[in-house]
Design a protein around this motif. Structure first.
Motif: not given
Length: 125
Positions: A29-34, A77-82
């Motif tokens: 999901l994070a990758a898709i948003v980024i 996206g970075l926030l989701l990844l973190i």
């Protein structure tokens, strides 16, 4: 022949599988948003903010996301990844509680508090 130990091992495997899936979904999901924000930036050539500025607070990032500004989308996206592994620790806290494994509840709670404090201190500093 299926004793109580087999049931506990099966339950542990199910929990580990669920956590693994959750981590994969969070990363995807994070990758898709980024990538969405990056493509938007590459196509338009505009970050959505003037000059070298970008959102520096959670509120500014969320308002930029609502306005679909490329820099805010990438930051989300970075926030989701973190937050993906932080969410995993949070869920693990309840899973250990449900299994009545209080030693790991305490350890996981300490780890979670350290993570939250690191976010708070990072924001303040």
């Amino acid at each position: 022949m299926g004793g109580p130990n087999d049931a506990a091992q099966s339950r542990t495997f199910e929990i580990e599988t669920a956590i693994s899936k959750m981590l994969r979904i969070g990363v995807m999901l994070a990758a898709i948003v980024i990538v969405t924000g990056l493509v938007q930036y590459l196509v338009t050539g505009d970050s959505g903010y003037p000059g070298d500025t970008y959102p520096t607070s959670f509120g500014a990032m969320m308002s930029g996301l609502v306005a679909f500004k490329a820099a805010a989308v990438i930051q989300t996206g970075l926030l989701l990844l973190i937050l993906t592994p932080v969410f995993r620790v949070f869920i693990s806290l309840f899973l250990f509680w449900a299994e009545r494994d209080y030693r790991y509840v305490i350890i996981t709670a300490v780890v979670f508090v350290i993570l939250i404090l690191s976010f708070a201190l990072g924001k303040a500093g």
